[in-house]
Design a protein around this motif. Structure first.
Motif, mmCIF file in Angstrom:
data_model
loop_
_atom_site.group_PDB
_atom_site.id
_atom_site.type_symbol
_atom_site.label_atom_id
_atom_site.label_comp_id
_atom_site.label_asym_id
_atom_site.label_seq_id
_atom_site.Cartn_x
_atom_site.Cartn_y
_atom_site.Cartn_z
ATOM 1 N N PHE A 38 0.868 -1.176 0.000
ATOM 2 C CA PHE A 38 0.000 0.000 0.000
ATOM 3 C C PHE A 38 0.907 1.229 0.000
ATOM 4 O O PHE A 38 1.922 1.243 0.715
ATOM 5 N N GLU B 215 -9.204 -3.328 8.329
ATOM 6 C CA GLU B 215 -8.154 -2.341 8.599
ATOM 7 C C GLU B 215 -7.488 -2.642 9.931
ATOM 8 O O GLU B 215 -8.158 -2.667 10.966
ATOM 9 N N TRP C 156 -10.202 0.779 -4.404
ATOM 10 C CA TRP C 156 -10.204 0.590 -2.956
ATOM 11 C C TRP C 156 -10.775 1.859 -2.335
ATOM 12 O O TRP C 156 -10.072 2.871 -2.227
ATOM 13 N N CYS D 78 -5.282 -4.693 5.767
ATOM 14 C CA CYS D 78 -4.266 -3.678 5.519
ATOM 15 C C CYS D 78 -3.710 -3.186 6.843
ATOM 16 O O CYS D 78 -4.431 -3.097 7.838
ATOM 17 N N TRP E 86 0.061 5.856 7.999
ATOM 18 C CA TRP E 86 -0.110 5.531 6.567
ATOM 19 C C TRP E 86 0.729 6.484 5.716
ATOM 20 O O TRP E 86 1.588 6.068 4.958
ATOM 21 N N ASP F 173 -12.461 4.440 0.426
ATOM 22 C CA ASP F 173 -12.285 4.746 1.846
ATOM 23 C C ASP F 173 -13.032 6.036 2.149
ATOM 24 O O ASP F 173 -13.074 6.947 1.317
ATOM 25 N N TRP G 227 -17.232 5.876 6.247
ATOM 26 C CA TRP G 227 -17.483 6.100 7.678
ATOM 27 C C TRP G 227 -17.652 7.576 8.034
ATOM 28 O O TRP G 227 -18.074 7.912 9.138
ATOM 29 N N TYR H 7 -6.492 3.269 -4.624
ATOM 30 C CA TYR H 7 -7.241 3.769 -3.465
ATOM 31 C C TYR H 7 -7.949 5.046 -3.922
ATOM 32 O O TYR H 7 -7.346 5.896 -4.586
ATOM 33 N N ASN I 10 -13.487 0.212 2.414
ATOM 34 C CA ASN I 10 -12.965 0.143 3.785
ATOM 35 C C ASN I 10 -13.995 0.684 4.783
ATOM 36 O O ASN I 10 -13.716 1.595 5.551
HETATM 37 C C1 GLC Z 1 -8.272 5.042 7.434
HETATM 38 C C2 GLC Z 1 -7.691 6.432 7.357
HETATM 39 C C3 GLC Z 1 -6.959 6.690 6.123
HETATM 40 C C4 GLC Z 1 -6.176 5.555 5.569
HETATM 41 C C5 GLC Z 1 -6.946 4.258 5.637
HETATM 42 C C6 GLC Z 1 -6.126 3.093 5.203
HETATM 43 O O1 GLC Z 1 -9.497 4.957 6.819
HETATM 44 O O2 GLC Z 1 -8.675 7.403 7.446
HETATM 45 O O3 GLC Z 1 -6.178 7.805 6.267
HETATM 46 O O4 GLC Z 1 -5.961 5.854 4.245
HETATM 47 O O5 GLC Z 1 -7.426 4.055 6.898
HETATM 48 O O6 GLC Z 1 -6.693 1.911 5.599
#
Ligand code: GLC
Length: 438
Positions: free
Chosen positions: A47, A258, A206, A284, A291, A208, A211, A152, A243
């Motif tokens: 990643f 995650e 991917w 991940c 990250w 994200d 949430w 992503y 995610n």
């Molecule tokens: C979370 C974080 C994000 C990151 C991601 C990776 O959602 O907000 O910053 O990219 O996790 O899994």
């Protein structure tokens, strides 16, 4: 082809007589099923979180965490010049680690796009003095060197006024009254269309950020099914993952965890561990703590820890997506490069016990994990200081030996399985015993 193809056939068979629910309306194409299997077979990916935030060297949430306005933050684009970026070197180092795919942030929550998008000038080609489409260069190298590329893509955006502000990004100076979901949704779909049209075959999108609206008083409609459909229409083999920390939605092809192995809930994202589906699974996590590049974070996992993580993940039938935050100068951090190199050495010698395997017959144990490939069962002993180990197996063992030395291992049948007697007390990072079974 094997596992996901069969389970999809089985599922569609099982589902047929039931009332049609949203889940049933998504039928993956054969190309998609093959891509799922190819993805699962690779077992290990890298990643990459890279963007303007890398310059501040405090992780990818810097803008939000420091409460900086988008207007101030975005000025940093004019200083982004990753002089040492070399896609060939990135891909070569990652490939040499034994990883089978790269997942890179095309646009993170700060809204900056790492490619020559026509949908916004806030991108690497137009807003920075670098003027190079780094994703184009990366995608060409991935194709040349034969590694899968995944993108992503953040659903949320801390800068754009058309994105309806959620529970994050409230300090970033947006005028929330200007939210225009339809406009933002179109923008995202146009960007996804670019990514899936101009950058060669993309192994997965991917997502994200779902949430961001998980505590809205009325459920937020992200219009995911239509977006997923667009992706599958543009590239049927492109897998969709999200995610969102929950069981998969219709149209998703992989399930993401995650910082947790499937079925665990140590990261505490939801009040209970997400139900583990029959889709290909991916965990991940970070190689250090963050990250995005964080200069003070030198807390890198050791080679031992990385191997154990990979083994335990494979033992759960899941892929490991290990993160690295490239530096603002375009280089991968030296420690990360050294870990990639060391992982590569381990994978060269033991990769076949991980890649192309399924979860083994015995669930992950305190002493280690098992993986299976056809009639070969690999017993990965990670933490056990005795030369006799009981294995609750129902299959018949026809041959047993230490994987590295080929030294024979004695197998004694017991009432509920077998006891293997090793030629020595297991030592090293991962002491592997191969059992051939019937
Ligand atoms: C979370 C974080 C994000 C990151 C991601 C990776 O959602 O907000 O910053 O990219 O996790 O899994």
């Amino acid at each position: 082809m094997k596992k996901f193809f069969l389970s999809a056939l089985l599922l569609s068979g099982l589902m047929a007589p039931l009332a049609v629910s949203a889940v049933d309306t998504y039928t993956p194409t054969e190309e998609n099923l093959q891509s799922r299997q190819d993805f699962a077979d690779r077992r290990f990916g890298i990643f990459l979180h890279w963007g303007l935030y890398s310059m501040f060297a405090q992780g990818e949430w810097f803008m939000q965490n420091a409460g900086i306005s988008y207007e101030e933050y975005s000025k940093s684009a004019s200083a982004f010049y990753p002089a040492n970026y070399n896609a060939h070197d990135w891909v070569a180092a990652i490939k040499a680690s034994g990883a089978g795919y790269i997942t890179i942030t095309t646009r993170h929550h700060d809204g900056f796009s790492l490619w020559d998008t026509k949908q916004s000038d806030y991108n690497i080609v137009k807003a920075t003095p670098f003027h190079r489409d780094v994703l184009k260069e990366l995608s060409e190298e991935c194709q040349k060197q034969g590694i899968r590329l995944h993108f992503y893509y953040s659903h949320l955006d801390w800068g754009r006024e058309d994105y309806p502000v959620g529970r994050t990004g409230r300090e970033c100076g947006k005028d929330a009254s200007k939210a225009d979901w339809k406009h933002y949704y179109k923008f995202m779909n146009n960007q996804l269309t670019e990514l899936l049209t101009n950058y060669g075959p993309i192994g997965a999108i991917w997502f994200d950020g779902w949430w961001d609206h998980d505590s809205d008083p009325t459920p937020f409609n992200w219009e995911l099914p239509e977006q997923y459909e667009l992706i599958h229409k543009l590239q049927p083999a492109c897998l969709v993952g999200n995610n969102h920390h929950m069981a998969p939605n219709p149209g998703e092809d992989i399930q993401i965890f995650e910082r947790d192995l499937p079925g665990e809930n140590t990261a505490g994202f939801v009040d209970k561990a997400a139900e583990v589906s029959r889709l290909p699974l991916e965990t991940c996590t970070t190689m250090n703590g963050m990250w995005g590049y964080k200069i003070v974070d030198q807390n890198y996992k050791s080679l031992d820890e990385l191997v154990r993580l990979l083994v335990n993940t494979a033992g759960k039938g899941a892929n490991l997506l290990m993160n690295i935050g490239p530096q603002p100068n375009g280089e991968l951090p030296a420690t990360a490069l050294s870990r990639l190199h060391d992982m590569g050495q381990w994978m060269d010698a033991h990769g076949e016990t991980i890649k192309g395997t399924e979860a083994g017959d015995i669930p992950v144990q305190s002493w280690g994990a098992t993986t299976r490939k056809g009639n070969r069962l690999f017993v990965h002993i990670l933490d056990y200081k005795n030369n006799e180990l009981y294995l609750p197996l129902t299959c018949k063992v026809t041959k047993a030996f230490v994987y590295d030395t080929k030294a024979p291992v004695k197998v004694t049948k017991t009432q509920n399985g077998v006891v293997i007697t090793l030629p020595e007390v297991p030592s090293g990072t991962d002491y592997i015993v191969e059992l051939q079974t019937k």
